[in-house]
Design a protein around this motif. Sequence first.
Motif, PDB file in Angstrom:
ATOM      1  N   VAL A  73       0.833  -1.204   0.000  1.00 21.37           N
ATOM      2  CA  VAL A  73       0.000   0.000   0.000  1.00 21.37           C
ATOM      3  C   VAL A  73       0.869   1.256   0.000  1.00 21.37           C
ATOM      4  CG1 VAL A  73      -1.614   1.368   1.382  1.00 21.37           C
ATOM      5  CG2 VAL A  73      -2.011  -1.075   1.062  1.00 21.37           C
ATOM      6  N   ALA A  74       1.958   1.237   0.782  1.00 20.77           N
ATOM      7  CA  ALA A  74       2.855   2.395   0.840  1.00 20.77           C
ATOM      8  C   ALA A  74       3.448   2.690  -0.533  1.00 20.77           C
ATOM      9  CB  ALA A  74       3.969   2.148   1.851  1.00 20.77           C
ATOM     10  N   MET A  75       3.827   1.635  -1.254  1.00 21.64           N
ATOM     11  CA  MET A  75       4.368   1.820  -2.590  1.00 21.64           C
ATOM     12  C   MET A  75       3.311   2.430  -3.520  1.00 21.64           C
ATOM     13  SD  MET A  75       5.918  -0.995  -5.272  1.00 21.64           S
ATOM     14  CE  MET A  75       4.353  -1.877  -5.372  1.00 21.64           C
ATOM     15  N   PHE A 113       7.929   8.492 -18.581  1.00 22.27           N
ATOM     16  CA  PHE A 113       9.023   8.746 -17.646  1.00 22.27           C
ATOM     17  C   PHE A 113       8.489   9.152 -16.265  1.00 22.27           C
ATOM     18  CE2 PHE A 113       8.429  13.178 -18.702  1.00 22.27           C
ATOM     19  CZ  PHE A 113       8.873  13.874 -17.589  1.00 22.27           C
ATOM     20  N   ILE A 114       7.299   9.786 -16.215  1.00 23.12           N
ATOM     21  CA  ILE A 114       6.704  10.122 -14.926  1.00 23.12           C
ATOM     22  C   ILE A 114       6.297   8.847 -14.194  1.00 23.12           C
ATOM     23  CG2 ILE A 114       4.734  11.210 -13.772  1.00 23.12           C
ATOM     24  CD1 ILE A 114       6.763  13.207 -14.696  1.00 23.12           C
ATOM     25  N   SER A 115       5.733   7.900 -14.926  1.00 24.25           N
ATOM     26  CA  SER A 115       5.363   6.615 -14.333  1.00 24.25           C
ATOM     27  C   SER A 115       6.599   5.878 -13.826  1.00 24.25           C
ATOM     28  CB  SER A 115       4.622   5.743 -15.361  1.00 24.25           C
ATOM     29  OG  SER A 115       3.394   6.323 -15.723  1.00 24.25           O
ATOM     30  N   THR A 116       7.691   5.974 -14.575  1.00 20.72           N
ATOM     31  CA  THR A 116       8.937   5.327 -14.168  1.00 20.72           C
ATOM     32  C   THR A 116       9.453   5.927 -12.859  1.00 20.72           C
ATOM     33  OG1 THR A 116       9.502   4.938 -16.489  1.00 20.72           O
ATOM     34  CG2 THR A 116      11.283   4.748 -14.873  1.00 20.72           C
ATOM     35  N   ILE A 117       9.443   7.267 -12.779  1.00 21.62           N
ATOM     36  CA  ILE A 117       9.881   7.938 -11.553  1.00 21.62           C
ATOM     37  C   ILE A 117       8.989   7.565 -10.384  1.00 21.62           C
ATOM     38  CG2 ILE A 117      10.093  10.195 -10.414  1.00 21.62           C
ATOM     39  CD1 ILE A 117      10.938  11.338 -13.141  1.00 21.62           C
ATOM     40  N   ALA A 118       7.673   7.557 -10.618  1.00 23.23           N
ATOM     41  CA  ALA A 118       6.711   7.254  -9.559  1.00 23.23           C
ATOM     42  C   ALA A 118       6.932   5.859  -8.986  1.00 23.23           C
ATOM     43  CB  ALA A 118       5.287   7.380 -10.090  1.00 23.23           C
ATOM     44  N   ILE A 119       7.110   4.895  -9.868  1.00 22.83           N
ATOM     45  CA  ILE A 119       7.316   3.518  -9.408  1.00 22.83           C
ATOM     46  C   ILE A 119       8.672   3.372  -8.730  1.00 22.83           C
ATOM     47  CG2 ILE A 119       7.602   1.125 -10.176  1.00 22.83           C
ATOM     48  CD1 ILE A 119       5.518   1.734 -12.362  1.00 22.83           C
ATOM     49  N   GLY A 120       9.692   4.053  -9.269  1.00 22.12           N
ATOM     50  CA  GLY A 120      11.023   3.995  -8.650  1.00 22.12           C
ATOM     51  C   GLY A 120      11.016   4.557  -7.239  1.00 22.12           C
ATOM     52  N   LEU A 121      10.360   5.698  -7.038  1.00 24.45           N
ATOM     53  CA  LEU A 121      10.279   6.291  -5.713  1.00 24.45           C
ATOM     54  C   LEU A 121       9.354   5.488  -4.797  1.00 24.45           C
ATOM     55  CD1 LEU A 121      10.119  10.091  -6.638  1.00 24.45           C
ATOM     56  CD2 LEU A 121      12.044   8.834  -5.666  1.00 24.45           C
ATOM     57  N   GLY A 122       8.345   4.878  -5.391  1.00 21.63           N
ATOM     58  CA  GLY A 122       7.445   4.042  -4.599  1.00 21.63           C
ATOM     59  C   GLY A 122       8.136   2.819  -4.040  1.00 21.63           C
ATOM     60  N   ALA A 123       9.213   2.401  -4.717  1.00 16.75           N
ATOM     61  CA  ALA A 123       9.955   1.232  -4.242  1.00 16.75           C
ATOM     62  C   ALA A 123      10.682   1.522  -2.929  1.00 16.75           C
ATOM     63  CB  ALA A 123      10.959   0.787  -5.307  1.00 16.75           C
ATOM     64  N   ILE A 124      10.938   2.810  -2.629  1.00 17.37           N
ATOM     65  CA  ILE A 124      11.679   3.157  -1.407  1.00 17.37           C
ATOM     66  C   ILE A 124      10.902   2.772  -0.152  1.00 17.37           C
ATOM     67  CG2 ILE A 124      12.673   5.044  -0.066  1.00 17.37           C
ATOM     68  CD1 ILE A 124      13.360   6.417  -2.726  1.00 17.37           C
ATOM     69  N   PRO A 125       9.648   3.236   0.037  1.00 17.35           N
ATOM     70  CA  PRO A 125       8.919   2.806   1.238  1.00 17.35           C
ATOM     71  C   PRO A 125       8.611   1.314   1.232  1.00 17.35           C
ATOM     72  CG  PRO A 125       7.473   4.045  -0.235  1.00 17.35           C
ATOM     73  CD  PRO A 125       8.879   4.218  -0.737  1.00 17.35           C
ATOM     74  N   LEU A 130       9.827  -3.678   4.177  1.00 15.83           N
ATOM     75  CA  LEU A 130      10.242  -5.084   4.155  1.00 15.83           C
ATOM     76  C   LEU A 130      11.530  -5.268   4.959  1.00 15.83           C
ATOM     77  CD1 LEU A 130       9.567  -6.200   0.453  1.00 15.83           C
ATOM     78  CD2 LEU A 130       8.179  -6.645   2.491  1.00 15.83           C
ATOM     79  N   TYR A 131      12.480  -4.326   4.814  1.00 20.14           N
ATOM     80  CA  TYR A 131      13.711  -4.384   5.600  1.00 20.14           C
ATOM     81  C   TYR A 131      13.400  -4.253   7.087  1.00 20.14           C
ATOM     82  CZ  TYR A 131      18.085  -2.988   7.773  1.00 20.14           C
ATOM     83  OH  TYR A 131      19.164  -2.922   8.615  1.00 20.14           O
ATOM     84  N   GLY A 132      12.445  -3.393   7.406  1.00 20.41           N
ATOM     85  CA  GLY A 132      12.062  -3.199   8.805  1.00 20.41           C
ATOM     86  C   GLY A 132      11.592  -4.480   9.457  1.00 20.41           C
ATOM     87  N   MET A 133      10.930  -5.337   8.670  1.00 17.80           N
ATOM     88  CA  MET A 133      10.476  -6.633   9.193  1.00 17.80           C
ATOM     89  C   MET A 133      11.618  -7.638   9.271  1.00 17.80           C
ATOM     90  SD  MET A 133       6.678  -7.253   7.584  1.00 17.80           S
ATOM     91  CE  MET A 133       7.131  -7.042   5.862  1.00 17.80           C
ATOM     92  N   TYR A 134      12.541  -7.541   8.341  1.00 14.08           N
ATOM     93  CA  TYR A 134      13.634  -8.511   8.287  1.00 14.08           C
ATOM     94  C   TYR A 134      14.734  -8.217   9.302  1.00 14.08           C
ATOM     95  CZ  TYR A 134      17.764 -10.935   6.451  1.00 14.08           C
ATOM     96  OH  TYR A 134      18.908 -11.694   6.328  1.00 14.08           O
TER      97      TYR A 134
END
Length: 408
Positions: A73-75, A113-125, A130-134
């Motif tokens: 959802v965050a992504m 390219f806007i969609s690419t940026i959006a998905i790339g930044l969405g991958a951060i949260p 996921l790292y927070g759980m691991y």
Amino acid sequence: MRWIITVVILLALEVYAFQAFKTLFKFWWSLSAYVVITVVVVGLMIYSFYQPSPHGSLTGFRAYMIGIFLSVVAMKLSVIVWMFGEDIVRLFMFAYSKLFTSSVENLPSRRKFISTIAIGLGAIPFLSLLYGMYRGKYNFKVLSYELEFDNLPEEFDGYTVTHISDIHSGSFGNTEEIEYAIDLVNEQGSDMILFTGDLVNNLAEEMKPWTPIFSQLKAKDGVYSILGNHDYGDYYDFKSKVEKQENFESLVKVHSNLGWDLLRNEHREIKRGESKLQLIGVENWGKGGFKKAGDFEKAAEGVDSKDFKILMSHDPSHWDEVIKHHEKDVQLTLSGHTHGMQFGIEIPGWFKWSPVQYRYEQWAGIYQNAKRFINVNRGFGYLAYPGRVGIWPEVTVIKLKRKSISEA
């Protein structure tokens, strides 16, 4: 009705987020994979709520599915923010062309390219959660502070206190990590260890596998503890009031089995030579619907306002509402409760943010009002979301210093 509204909102957001992926990924198999992953995550989360949950809480498989769902959802929310911004620009461009030009073009299409940026930044949260759980939930940090007081007895100059809070033992699953954390606490070599509540999520039995480990906590002047809002069993559906009371009595006994001195609206006198320090512990007292079993007047009965005092009170709202202006003059209060929401951004000495700050004015770290301090511990364990991002599990070490006469 609330569930229907929630589902409708999530579906609307899902449709909107899908547009970004549709713009970027043209192949049917990639879009199919997106849909399948979404359906599986949502399906497993719903399934988890129909499965037995350990100790009747948001733990185990259910907690991990909630964590994964939140990550997805965050992504998507991050993607939506960018896509919505682009849609606003598209609408303005379209309106301008219709009103001030002779253009017959339709609404401009979304840019790849806007969609690419959006998905790339969405991958951060997404990856952060996921790292927070691991790993994040066991990323223990020792935070050290030195606080000066003009009325600290000379014999207590340099006295050290290790403060931990919010263990939530029912959420743990890695023995080695918890053993490491207990060793970390003991390595601080403090004069006293203070625990400020929420030993369990709901049930006393949650501590059974962890008692041998936590009973290893040792300090020269002892380990002292209080109760938090989760320790009363108020969030568990007991069969009867008798069963709930029995659970509470068992929880109280657990503190004794650990070798901890549980303070229930009472105080202890710590001596150094002819001088003394008053340690006061109250039961949970919190505003906003939380249990108010804490009775500071009872706990501090017989304590002189001139004595140096440390108060253990689980919920920092107690300090904010009652203690910081109290005539008894409590120099140092130790609390927990907020967990720092287990999510936020911290750059030590520069920046500190978490959504929980909109609920609690004092939510993580040291705060001061005149000559009175409070430390809000970020918590030892975790609850519901089985991880931590940016707000790491904390062991606080506070050194008490006597302010020199010239400084005072």
